[in-house]
Design a protein around this motif. Structure first.
Motif: not given
Length: 333
Positions: A257, A222, A263, A259-260, A218
C-alpha cells in the motif's frame, strides 16, 4: 563468498536436523528464500523444518512446501523441541534476533550451528557462526541462489526451488524496477526460468489474486486516507484497527500500500501507518538518497534498507501521524 560456500558445503555434506526461520510477518522474499533453501536441503537428505514466527499473506500459500511450514504462534512447544534438537539453524532475511520474537528465545538457547543469509544493513554478527551478508543484493533469495551456485549445486535446481527463489527476487525488487536490480539479478532470473519457474503464472498468483475486500480497502485508502505534503515531497496513509476490521482485513491485505503513495509524482518519502496486532506499525519508503532506515531506527525502533524500512510506534495512530509530520517538516533541513 567462495570461503563461505565451502564452509557451508561441508556443514551440509552429511544428513542433519535443520531449522530454517525468517522474520515476523514474512513477505515474498522471506518465504521464497526459506522454501527455496528448504527444497534444496531436502534433496540432500536432511530433515528440514521451516518455522515462521507468525502467519503470512494468503497470496504466498501456493508456494511449493507451504503446507509443511510450522507457524510458531500456536505451535510453541513443538517448535521449541524441534529447535532444541536441531544441528543447524538458518536465519534468513533478517539481521537481528528481535525480528523473530517470540521464537528468538528458542533459537538463542539452541546449541545448533547458526547460519545467517541476509541483505539488510548492520547485521548483528554475534548471532551466527557463519554469515553471508551482502547489502547490495536485491534480495535474500538472490543470495540463496548465489550460494547454491558457489557450492556448485545448481544441478539440484528444480521447479520448486526456482519458483520459490523467483518469488523472493520479484517481490523484493518491485517486479525488477528497484535500483537493486542488476544484470546479475536478470541473469539469475533467466536461470530460474530455465529451471522451470513460470514467470507469468507467478506474477498472476502474487499480484493479480486479490480478494474483493482487499481492492475495496485500497480504494478507501487512496480516496479517504491519503495525506499529501507536496511542499515536502511526502505522503502518509494510515489505518486504525477499526478501519481494518471494516474491510475484513487478512494478513497481507496492506502489502504494498505504501508504494501507491510513493508512486505519486513529486513524492520522495511515503509512510504507511496501521494499527495491527495490538500495536502501531509503520512502513517507510523513499526515493534517491533519503535513508528511511535511519528514520526508522531513530524514531520507531526499526530498520531495514535505505529506501525501504519498517518500525513500530508506542503511541496511537493519530499521535504517530503527528510524529511523522514533524519528521516530514525536517526532511529538507
Amino acid at each position: 563468498m567462495i570461503n563461505i560456500a565451502q564452509q557451508l558445503k561441508r556443514l551440509i555434506s552429511t544428513p542433519k536436523k535443520i531449522v530454517i526461520t525468517t522474520h515476523r510477518g514474512p513477505d515474498g522474499d522471506a518465504m521464497g528464500s526459506s522454501l527455496g533453501l528448504f527444497h534444496l536441503l531436502k534433496q540432500l537428505g536432511h530433515t528440514v523444518n521451516v518455522i515462521t514466527p507468525n502467519k503470512y499473506a494468503n497470496f504466498l500459500h501456493w508456494l511449493p512446501g507451504n503446507k509443511e511450514v510450522i507457524i510458531y504462534e500456536g505451535n510453541e512447544t513443538a517448535s521449541d523441541e524441534i529447535t532444541a534438537e536441531s544441528d543447524l539453524i538458518f536465519l534468513l532475511d533478517f539481521s537481528d534476533l528481535s525480528r523473530i520474537a517470540p521464537f528468538n528465545n528458542a533459537v538463542k538457547k539452541s546449541k545448533a550451528t547458526k547460519i545467517m543469509i541476509d541483505h539488510h544493513q548492520d547485521p548483528d554478527r554475534d548471532i551466527a557462526k557463519l554469515i553471508f551478508s551482502d547489502t547490495k543484493a536485491c534480495s535474500t533469495a538472490q543470495l540463496v541462489y548465489e550460494l547454491i551456485d558457489a557450492m556448485r549445486m545448481t544441478t539440484y535446481l528444480n521447479k520448486s526451488i526456482a519458483e520459490c527463489l523467483y518469488v523472493g527476487i520479484m517481490t523484493d525488487t518491485g517486479s525488477f524496477k528497484y535500483s537493486s536490480t542488476t544484470a546479475k539479478t536478470h541473469n539469475i532470473i533467466a536461470e530460474l526460468i530455465t529451471a522451470g519457474a513460470e514467470n507469468d503464472k507467478i506474477h498472476d498468483l502474487i499480484y493479480d489474486n486479490s480478494s474483493a475486500n482487499r481492492i475495496k480497502l485500497l480504494g478507501y485508502c487512496l480516496n479517504k486516507k491519503l495525506r499529501l505534503y507536496p511542499e515536502n515531497n511526502a505522503a502518509i496513509i494510515s489505518l486504525t484497527a477499526e478501519e481494518l476490521k471494516q474491510f475484513k482485513f487478512k494478513k497481507g491485505d496492506t502489502e504494498g500500500l505504501v508504494n501507491y503513495a510513493l508512486s505519486i509524482e513529486g513524492i520522495n518519502f511515503a509512510t504507511f501507518i496501521a494499527e495491527k496486532d495490538g500495536m502501531v506499525k509503520l512502513s517507510l519508503r523513499s526515493k534517491g538518497n533519503l535513508k528511511v532506515n535511519e528514520i526508522a531506527g531513530k524514531y520507531f525502533s526499526g530498520g531495514g534498507h535505505i529506501n525501504a524500512s519498517g518500525g513500530v510506534s508506542q503511541v496511537s495512530v493519530d499521535e504517530t501521524i503527528k510524529i511523522t509530520e514533524e519528521i516530514i517538516k525536517n526532511l529538507n533541513n
